[in-house]
Design a protein around this motif. Structure first.
Motif, short mmCIF file in Angstrom:
data_model
loop_
_atom_site.label_atom_id
_atom_site.label_comp_id
_atom_site.label_asym_id
_atom_site.label_seq_id
_atom_site.Cartn_x
_atom_site.Cartn_y
_atom_site.Cartn_z
N ASP A 11 -0.05 5.87 2.58
CA ASP A 11 -0.01 4.52 3.13
C ASP A 11 -1.28 4.29 3.93
N THR A 12 -1.52 3.02 4.24
CA THR A 12 -2.62 2.66 5.14
C THR A 12 -2.13 2.51 6.57
N ARG A 13 -0.84 2.73 6.77
CA ARG A 13 -0.24 2.71 8.11
C ARG A 13 0.43 4.05 8.37
N PRO A 14 0.66 4.37 9.64
CA PRO A 14 1.26 5.68 9.96
C PRO A 14 2.60 5.89 9.25
N ARG A 40 9.11 23.03 4.09
CA ARG A 40 8.54 22.33 5.25
C ARG A 40 8.00 20.96 4.84
N TYR A 41 7.90 20.08 5.83
CA TYR A 41 7.26 18.79 5.62
C TYR A 41 6.16 18.62 6.66
N TYR A 42 5.13 17.85 6.30
CA TYR A 42 3.91 17.75 7.10
C TYR A 42 3.46 16.30 7.22
N ILE A 43 2.84 16.00 8.35
CA ILE A 43 2.16 14.73 8.55
C ILE A 43 0.67 15.02 8.71
N TYR A 44 -0.15 14.41 7.87
CA TYR A 44 -1.59 14.60 7.95
C TYR A 44 -2.17 13.75 9.10
N GLY A 45 -3.35 14.15 9.56
CA GLY A 45 -4.10 13.29 10.46
C GLY A 45 -4.70 12.13 9.69
N VAL A 46 -4.96 11.03 10.37
CA VAL A 46 -5.50 9.86 9.70
C VAL A 46 -6.90 10.13 9.19
N ASP A 47 -7.21 9.62 8.01
CA ASP A 47 -8.53 9.76 7.39
C ASP A 47 -9.21 8.40 7.46
N ARG A 48 -10.29 8.34 8.21
CA ARG A 48 -11.01 7.07 8.38
C ARG A 48 -12.43 7.21 7.86
N GLU A 49 -12.88 6.23 7.10
CA GLU A 49 -14.26 6.16 6.63
C GLU A 49 -14.72 4.72 6.69
N PRO A 50 -15.98 4.46 7.04
CA PRO A 50 -16.49 3.08 7.09
C PRO A 50 -16.33 2.38 5.75
N GLY A 51 -15.85 1.16 5.80
CA GLY A 51 -15.68 0.38 4.59
C GLY A 51 -14.36 0.58 3.88
N TYR A 80 0.78 -1.23 0.00
CA TYR A 80 0.00 0.00 0.00
C TYR A 80 0.82 1.29 0.00
N ARG A 81 2.08 1.24 0.37
CA ARG A 81 2.83 2.50 0.46
C ARG A 81 3.22 2.99 -0.93
N GLU A 82 2.96 4.27 -1.20
CA GLU A 82 3.30 4.91 -2.46
C GLU A 82 3.98 6.24 -2.19
N LEU A 126 -9.90 1.18 4.32
CA LEU A 126 -8.74 1.13 5.18
C LEU A 126 -8.36 2.56 5.59
N PRO A 127 -7.76 2.74 6.74
CA PRO A 127 -7.33 4.10 7.12
C PRO A 127 -6.32 4.64 6.11
N SER A 128 -6.36 5.96 5.92
CA SER A 128 -5.50 6.60 4.94
C SER A 128 -4.58 7.60 5.63
N TYR A 129 -3.27 7.46 5.40
CA TYR A 129 -2.27 8.35 5.96
C TYR A 129 -1.52 9.05 4.82
#
Length: 277
Positions: A257-260, A222-233, A173-175, A235-238
Motif C-alpha cells: 500500500d501507499t499508506r501504513p 511470523r508476520y512482519y511490517i516493513y519500514g516505509v520506502d520513500r524515494e523522490p518522485g 493502491y492496496r494489494e 508515493l511512499p511504499s509500505y
C-alpha cells in the motif's frame, strides 16, 4: 555447491531488491563435556563389587529355592487365551476420519480450495498475470527472486509439487497476494526449510529488519511490517509479509500500500489462512 540466494525480489518499483548474500549463520555452541568412564583402581573396585553382588545373590537364591516344595506346572492348553469367535460390532469399530479432519485428504485434493476466501471489501486483481486460474508455475515463483536460476534449481531439488495463489486489490493502491507452495510428501522438511530461509532474510534492514511477531498456533510462523520506502518522485511504499508453514505447504502472504499497514491486517489474513490448511 554455492549457497542459493532465495531472497524475494521486490514486487513493485521502487522497492529494494534482495541482498547479495544471506546473513551469516550463528556459530555453533561448544559441545557439552562428556564424563569419562572410571579407569585404573576405581574401575577394578567397581567390577569386584559387581561380581560379589552377583555371586552372593545367586547362592542365596539357590538356598531358598531348595527349601520350597515343588509346585504343579500349568496346563499346556489354555482355552481362555483364544481369540473371540465373533467380530466386533459395527458401533465398536473406529470410523475413518471425515475429510474435513483428514489432513492428507485435504492437501491431496485441489490445492486452490485451501486458499483463504477473499476478504470483504476486496476484489480480484485481474492484472495478476502470474496466476493462471489460481495456479502459479514454478518458473513464475522463481522469477519473484533476484537469482531466479538458482531459485528454480533449489525448488526442483526440494521436490516442489505445485503452487496455488490468489491476488486481490482494495481501493486505489492496496494489494494483497497469497501463495501456497506444496512439496512432495517424501520431502518432509522442504516446506519448513523454505520458510526458515525466508524468515532469516527478514532480519536484514533491507527487508523488515526485525524478528516479526508469532502467528498464533503456527509454531514458527511470523508476520512482519516493513519500514516505509520513500524515494523522490514516488508515493511512499509500505509492505507487510507473513511466512509460515504447515506440513508440506509453505504459506506466504504479502500486503502492499501507499499508506501504513497495521499488524492486525496481516495477522488476520495469516491466522485465517492457517485455519484452512
Amino acid at each position: 555447491m554455492e549457497p542459493i540466494d532465495t531472497t524475494p525480489a521486490a514486487q513493485a518499483e521502487p522497492l529494494s531488491t534482495a541482498p547479495a548474500e544471506p546473513p551469516a549463520a550463528p556459530a555453533e555452541p561448544p559441545a557439552a563435556p562428556v564424563r569419562p568412564r572410571p579407569r585404573g583402581r576405581t574401575a577394578l573396585l567397581i567390577a569386584a563389587a559387581a561380581l560379589l553382588g552377583i555371586s552372593g545373590g545367586t547362592a542365596v537364591g539357590y538356598g531358598i529355592q531348595a527349601q520350597r516344595p515343588p509346585s504343579q506346572l500349568p496346563a499346556l492348553s489354555q482355552t481362555e487365551l483364544a481369540y473371540p469367535a465373533k467380530a466386533l460390532p459395527a458401533d465398536k469399530v473406529p470410523a475413518p476420519l471425515p475429510a474435513s479432519q483428514d489432513r492428507q485428504a485435504k492437501t491431496d485434493g485441489d490445492l486452490r480450495e485451501l486458499l483463504i476466501d477473499r476478504p470483504a471489501g476486496w476484489s480480484e486483481d485481474k492484472d495478476a498475470d502470474w496466476l493462471d486460474d489460481g495456479w502459479m508455475s514454478v518458473g513464475d515463483l522463481a522469477r519473484d527472486y533476484e537469482d531466479e536460476g538458482s531459485m528454480f534449481e533449489y525448488l526442483q531439488e526440494s521436490r516442489i509439487r505445485r503452487v496455488a495463489g490468489a491476488a486481490w486489490k482494495k481501493g486505489e493502491y492496496r494489494e494483497a497476494t497469497v501463495t501456497l507452495t506444496q512439496f512432495s510428501s517424501g520431502a518432509a522438511e522442504a516446506a519448513a526449510d523454505y520458510a526458515d530461509g525466508q524468515r532469516g532474510y527478514m532480519l536484514s534492514d533491507e527487508y523488515a529488519g526485525n524478528e516479526g511477531d508469532l502467528v498464533k498456533g503456527s509454531g514458527e510462523g511470523r508476520y512482519y511490517i516493513y519500514g516505509v520506502d520513500r524515494e523522490p518522485g514516488y508515493l511512499p511504499s509500505y509492505q507487510a509479509r507473513a511466512i509460515l508453514h504447515r506440513g508440506d505447504i509453505m504459506i506466504e502472504i504479502n500486503i502492499y500500500d501507499t499508506r501504513p499497514i497495521s499488524k492486525k491486517d496481516i495477522r488476520t489474513l495469516a491466522e485465517r489462512q492457517l485455519e484452512r490448511v
